[in-house]
Design a protein around this motif. Structure first.
Motif, PDB file in Angstrom:
ATOM      1  N   THR A  52       0.836  -1.205   0.000  1.00  0.00           N
ATOM      2  CA  THR A  52       0.000   0.000   0.000  1.00  0.00           C
ATOM      3  C   THR A  52       0.868   1.251   0.000  1.00  0.00           C
ATOM      4  O   THR A  52       0.640   2.176  -0.781  1.00  0.00           O
ATOM      5  CB  THR A  52      -0.936  -0.004   1.232  1.00  0.00           C
ATOM      6  OG1 THR A  52      -1.826  -1.120   1.118  1.00  0.00           O
ATOM      7  CG2 THR A  52      -1.730   1.273   1.340  1.00  0.00           C
ATOM      8  N   VAL A  53       1.879   1.270   0.850  1.00  0.00           N
ATOM      9  CA  VAL A  53       2.785   2.426   0.921  1.00  0.00           C
ATOM     10  C   VAL A  53       3.583   2.566  -0.369  1.00  0.00           C
ATOM     11  O   VAL A  53       3.680   3.659  -0.950  1.00  0.00           O
ATOM     12  CB  VAL A  53       3.718   2.309   2.147  1.00  0.00           C
ATOM     13  CG1 VAL A  53       4.786   3.396   2.131  1.00  0.00           C
ATOM     14  CG2 VAL A  53       2.906   2.365   3.436  1.00  0.00           C
ATOM     15  N   ILE A  54       4.143   1.467  -0.860  1.00  0.00           N
ATOM     16  CA  ILE A  54       4.940   1.507  -2.098  1.00  0.00           C
ATOM     17  C   ILE A  54       4.093   1.963  -3.273  1.00  0.00           C
ATOM     18  O   ILE A  54       4.517   2.806  -4.066  1.00  0.00           O
ATOM     19  CB  ILE A  54       5.586   0.129  -2.390  1.00  0.00           C
ATOM     20  CG1 ILE A  54       6.658  -0.182  -1.349  1.00  0.00           C
ATOM     21  CG2 ILE A  54       6.168   0.077  -3.799  1.00  0.00           C
ATOM     22  CD1 ILE A  54       7.185  -1.609  -1.414  1.00  0.00           C
ATOM     23  N   SER A  55       2.879   1.423  -3.389  1.00  0.00           N
ATOM     24  CA  SER A  55       2.037   1.782  -4.530  1.00  0.00           C
ATOM     25  C   SER A  55       1.618   3.251  -4.465  1.00  0.00           C
ATOM     26  O   SER A  55       1.537   3.921  -5.496  1.00  0.00           O
ATOM     27  CB  SER A  55       0.806   0.880  -4.613  1.00  0.00           C
ATOM     28  OG  SER A  55      -0.079   1.127  -3.548  1.00  0.00           O
ATOM     29  N   GLY A  56       1.381   3.763  -3.270  1.00  0.00           N
ATOM     30  CA  GLY A  56       1.050   5.179  -3.133  1.00  0.00           C
ATOM     31  C   GLY A  56       2.211   6.067  -3.537  1.00  0.00           C
ATOM     32  O   GLY A  56       2.038   7.050  -4.268  1.00  0.00           O
TER      33      GLY A  56
END
Length: 175
Positions: free
Chosen positions: A158-162
């Motif tokens: 989630t953090v990486i994709s954001g």
């Protein structure tokens, strides 16, 4: 409205039923509805690509339907004591940031499709929810140890994709 977009709308309509089933203690039905709703995500994307049914409506509504489905499950899990709120806060924060970012882009006539990272995030979140559903009453006897691994994986993705989403589309913020 094409079949892919109808499947996206069906997924949205399944969310209140899923939430009702989960919060009412009908775990098997909650699992079934969530699994079916998740499958419509795969199916609508497959049909849209295979039959060239990709529309701006689908580009906006498909990710929104995913966000609504996942966040509904996560919020219910916090209420039921199944998931820590910090995980949900991270995931919801990313979803709000990306949604606002998309709205800014849309105001400039730019439609941003989901990236590979975003798809990996969604898949990991869906599997996480499915395992959490399976690990709770009446399925606690299954006890998949992978649920904790998937919670961490889904949160990290989630953090990486954001981050990836913002970096790849930073031109939207230049105005």
């Amino acid at each position: 409205m094409n079949i892919a977009n109808k499947l996206t709308l069906l997924r949205i309509l399944m969310i209140p039923v899923f939430v009702f089933m989960l919060l009412s203690g009908y775990s098997l039905w909650a699992f079934i509805f969530f699994s079916l709703a998740s499958f419509t995500d795969f199916l609508d994307g497959y049909l849209a690509r295979k039959h060239n049914l990709i529309t701006n409506f689908g580009k906006f509504m498909d990710p929104l339907a995913d966000k609504l489905l996942i966040t509904s499950a996560l919020i219910c899990f916090v209420e039921l004591g199944v998931l820590n709120s910090w995980v949900v806060i991270i995931i919801l924060s990313r979803e709000f940031i990306v949604s606002i970012f998309r709205a800014i882009a849309a105001a400039d006539g730019i439609v941003i499709a989901a990236s590979w990272w975003g798809k990996a995030k969604t898949i990991s979140q869906m599997f996480m929810v499915i395992l959490l559903l399976l690990n709770n009453y009446p399925f606690e006897w299954i006890n998949f140890p992978m649920d904790q691994v998937l919670i961490v994986l889904a949160t990290v993705l989630t953090v990486i994709s954001g981050y990836d989403y913002i970096v790849k589309n930073k031109q939207v913020l230049k105005d």
